[in-house]
Design a protein around this motif. Structure first.
Motif, mmCIF file in Angstrom:
data_model
loop_
_atom_site.group_PDB
_atom_site.id
_atom_site.type_symbol
_atom_site.label_atom_id
_atom_site.label_comp_id
_atom_site.label_asym_id
_atom_site.label_seq_id
_atom_site.Cartn_x
_atom_site.Cartn_y
_atom_site.Cartn_z
ATOM 1 N N SER A 239 0.832 -1.198 0.000
ATOM 2 C CA SER A 239 0.000 0.000 0.000
ATOM 3 C C SER A 239 0.868 1.250 0.000
ATOM 4 O O SER A 239 1.285 1.729 1.062
ATOM 5 N N GLN B 283 1.583 4.963 0.289
ATOM 6 C CA GLN B 283 0.804 5.944 1.050
ATOM 7 C C GLN B 283 0.669 7.247 0.260
ATOM 8 O O GLN B 283 1.297 8.262 0.569
ATOM 9 N N ILE B 284 -0.179 7.195 -0.775
ATOM 10 C CA ILE B 284 -0.446 8.383 -1.586
ATOM 11 C C ILE B 284 -1.954 8.521 -1.776
ATOM 12 O O ILE B 284 -2.704 7.555 -1.636
ATOM 13 N N SER B 285 -2.390 9.733 -2.096
ATOM 14 C CA SER B 285 -3.789 9.968 -2.402
ATOM 15 C C SER B 285 -4.021 9.700 -3.886
ATOM 16 O O SER B 285 -3.240 10.135 -4.741
ATOM 17 N N VAL B 286 -5.078 8.962 -4.191
ATOM 18 C CA VAL B 286 -5.374 8.638 -5.591
ATOM 19 C C VAL B 286 -6.742 9.195 -5.993
ATOM 20 O O VAL B 286 -7.410 8.653 -6.864
ATOM 21 N N LYS B 287 -7.134 10.286 -5.385
ATOM 22 C CA LYS B 287 -8.392 10.920 -5.749
ATOM 23 C C LYS B 287 -8.212 11.694 -7.054
ATOM 24 O O LYS B 287 -7.424 12.633 -7.135
ATOM 25 N N LYS C 171 -9.635 14.153 -9.904
ATOM 26 C CA LYS C 171 -10.635 15.212 -10.041
ATOM 27 C C LYS C 171 -11.265 15.217 -11.429
ATOM 28 O O LYS C 171 -12.388 15.678 -11.600
ATOM 29 N N ASP D 34 -4.797 16.096 -12.995
ATOM 30 C CA ASP D 34 -4.439 14.792 -12.417
ATOM 31 C C ASP D 34 -3.153 14.206 -12.996
ATOM 32 O O ASP D 34 -2.844 13.044 -12.751
ATOM 33 N N ILE E 153 -0.784 12.581 -10.481
ATOM 34 C CA ILE E 153 -1.266 11.303 -9.938
ATOM 35 C C ILE E 153 -0.991 10.181 -10.928
ATOM 36 O O ILE E 153 -0.502 9.104 -10.551
ATOM 37 N N GLY F 220 -7.473 2.082 -0.623
ATOM 38 C CA GLY F 220 -6.613 2.985 -1.390
ATOM 39 C C GLY F 220 -5.904 2.227 -2.502
ATOM 40 O O GLY F 220 -6.417 1.221 -3.011
#
Length: 210
Positions: free
Chosen positions: A75, A77-81, A83, A88, A91, A122
């Protein structure tokens, strides 16, 4: 109805069987980049000749087996949201860098990348050692564990990304799951579930191995 579904399956097999060879070869090459060899080989055979549903069932039974497999849940530890507004790019670059790094190290140690997914946990990568083609003497000590440590260190040193990894070894079901014409190669069992739980544990300092 069942008759309708059977007719649709037969039509699909005929349609695939009639594809021009260059198109089929291109599609096979793309599949081989992401699918487990068992799955891509199965689909290659499907393009070469029309298969009966009975034969597909027989092949699925032939592929299924119980093996002792080392499973690793990774895992980053990054944000994968996403937009979706054109902002993006970073990302997507991170995701590309992560899968390239993981594939590189797994290839070096002769492991398999099982999945690269985004779910309720995530971003998660699932890797294995011990499937057909990746079973070796002293596999855990000389390949699986060093690979686990190397991926964790490389994610931080090369990409500046912290990670949490959970890993276990145990007897698992290895085989195809899903429908006759749409399926994937999977590893299932208590040790797989435990690896996921170790990855998510609040006490995980970076790597937890059972």
């Amino acid at each position: 109805s069942e008759d309708t579904n059977q007719a649709e399956k037969s039509s699909l097999l005929v349609a695939l069987d009639n594809w021009q060879n260059p198109s089929v070869k291109t599609y096979q090459d793309l599949i081989s980049l992401y699918a487990h060899p068992v799955v891509s080989n199965n689909m290659n055979m499907g393009f070469k000749e029309q298969k009966s549903i009975r034969r597909l069932r027989e092949e699925r039974r032939a592929v299924a087996e119980l093996r002792k497999v080392y499973v690793m849940f990774i895992s980053p530890q990054i944000s994968v949201k996403v937009k979706g507004d054109g902002s993006d790019t970073q990302i997507y670059k991170q995701l590309n860098d992560i899968i390239n790094l993981a594939s590189r190290e797994l290839g070096r140690f002769r492991g398999h990348l099982r999945q690269f997914i985004v779910d309720d946990k995530g971003l998660v990568l699932i890797a294995t050692f011990g499937l057909k083609g990746s079973t070796f003497p002293n596999m855990v000590a000389e390949r699986a564990l060093p690979c686990t440590i190397t991926i964790s260190n490389a994610l931080y040193d090369e990409l500046g990304i912290d990670s949490k990894i959970g890993a276990t070894i145990g007897n698992v079901y290895c085989g195809l799951v899903g429908g006759l014409l749409r399926h994937e190669y999977a590893v299932l069992g208590p040790s797989v579930n435990l690896a996921a739980r170790l990855m998510c544990s609040k006490d995980n300092p970076g790597i937890l191995v059972d």
